[in-house]
Enzyme design. Structure first.
Site: not given
Ligand code: UDP
Length: 289
Positions: A6, A9, A30-31, A119
């Protein structure tokens, strides 16, 4: 080959050389949403995620979603196609490590509510989900724990130390050291990482495997090396102490497992890899925007 992104970044410029290749297709997607791919699929490699601390602080919820929902969707795609699955995980699963160097059996020291938690916990959850699909559904899965990697096609403004230092060195500015500069990292060149990933995908090894270099250096030392390779005589300055919260003090992989099960070890010296990367950035910066 199908690539999906997507582009929050990333940049399509990085695959411009593949345009017109009949074996390559790019799908803007977008997965974290349901993934549809027509036809047979041999392997699904799930690399989608912001990976720079600055990026995942900017996109905290997307980072959590792509590690959780994105991994779930990518696993579902692989399962429905009978494909092999590989997860790009990270040395961040070790957090601010209390064991040095980090071996795959070390469970890590992660603060779930710290700035890097979005993250670190997303990738830890992703690893757990992959192992659940392997155990529950007998799926062929692989997990690579990627340590600091650099090379051409990084974003010059992605905020990580390699593009920051190289950009500053090319502009003849002093390099910005966060904290006291004693914190360490081990930097591998992208080609070495790719070789490790391909070997892991083709191997029969299911548990996580570290891929990274064991040459560990402080950020002070790294600044000296970048300035030398880029012939920048502006030195370094201490800057932006506020960015240091949650910054791991040390990081270095134990790569004995990769050597044993993949017969892999990095081939490219830091100075050579930096030289190639600096050439790329110089050329990219000299192009009109
Ligand atoms: N760093 C630095 N100057 C910069 C950018 C980063 O000294 O301009 C330091 C940062 O504090 C960290 C190390 O470089 O200790 C590596 O940071 P990076 O953002 O590349 O990724 P990390 O390895 O922390 O995920």
């Amino acid at each position: 080959m199908v690539a999906m992104d997507n582009l929050i970044t990333g940049s399509q410029d990085n695959i411009a050389h593949l345009a017109g290749n009949p074996d390559f297709e790019f799908i803007y997607h977008d997965v974290s949403n349901f993934i549809h791919v027509a036809g047979p699929v041999d392997a699904v490699l799930h690399f989608a995620s912001p990976a720079s601390p600055i990026d995942y602080l900017k996109y905290p919820i997307q980072t959590l979603k792509v590690g959780a929902l994105g991994t779930h969707n990518a696993l579902g795609l692989a399962r429905s196609k009978g494909a092999r699955f590989l997860l790009a995980s990270t040395s961040e699963v070790y957090g601010d490590p209390l064991v040095h160097p980090q071996r795959e059996t070390y469970a890590g020291n992660v603060d779930p509510v710290g700035p890097r938690g979005v993250y670190d916990e997303a990738k830890r959850y992703a690893e757990a989900l992959v192992m659940a699909y392997h155990r529950q559904h007998g799926m062929e899965t692989r997990i690579v724990r990627i340590f600091n990697t650099y090379g051409p096609r990084m974003r010059l403004d992605d905020g990580r130390v390699v593009p920051n230092f190289i950009g500053q060195a090319i502009r003849g500015e002093p390099l910005t050291i966060y904290g006291d500069g004693s914190q360490t990292r081990s930097f591998q060149y992208i080609d070495d990482l790719i070789e490790g990933v391909v070997r892991l995908l083709r191997s029969e090894y299911v548990d996580p495997v570290n891929i990274g270099t064991t040459r560990e250096i402080s950020m002070l030392e790294f600044a000296r090396i970048v300035n030398k390779v880029a012939t920048n005589d502006a030195g370094a300055v201490y800057a932006d102490g506020s960015r240091i919260e949650g910054d791991p003090q040390t990081r270095k992989p134990d790569t004995a497992l990769a050597r044993r099960v993949l017969n892999w070890q990095p081939q490219i010296e830091l100075e050579d890899g930096l030289d190639r990367t600096i050439r790329y950035f110089r050329a990219a910066l000299s192009q009109p925007a």
